[in-house]
Design a protein around this motif. Sequence first.
Motif: not given
Length: 205
Positions: A129, A133, A136-140, A144
């Motif tokens: 995480t 960010w 909506e984009d924080a989970d990675v 990536r």
Amino acid sequence: MSHLVGTIAGMTDTKTHLHRDLRNARESLLWKLDGLGEYDLRRPMTPTGTNLLGLVKHIGGIEAGYLGEAFGLPVSDPPPWFADDPDEPNTDMWARSEESSAVIIGFYRRVWAHADATIEALDLDAPGTVPWWPAEDADVTLHRMIVLMIGETNRHGGHADIVRELIDGAAGLRPDFIGLPEGGEAWWADYRDRLGQAARKAAGQ
């Protein structure tokens, strides 16, 4: 079962290749500082103040975040500039006079080791995480973040290429592969002249 083994082997191979690309990008960036004194390491070379030591300071902080903190593995003993006033812009893009170049470069190398340990310990699909960010984009995933760091490091390495060439004319990708034509000073002068002529002709001048 054989398909699963092949998939796992493929992921391992992908991680090995990505890790190698990241290591190459790091080394290329840091090489741009070799042989320079303190003034040339720090002096601003563009209207926005781009400088070599600032690039290293900046990318070290980025990698510490994306391949450390994002996976719950923050770098131990972060340097003082991590606590800089967030309301003052660009504090990580230049080195204060009291900030040793050896400390900044040493921190970057320490980040390498920390990030390498993260990469080696986790699978490519390991979740992370990025709290700074948007939600909506924080989970990675680790995959990536490695790809992102390759891009970031090469991007700032390109900045360093130009800055170093402006300082003393040194150019090239890395010590063992310059990647430029082996023309002398006269050849490069003629080359620049031909480029200028082509630009003027295209502009109707």
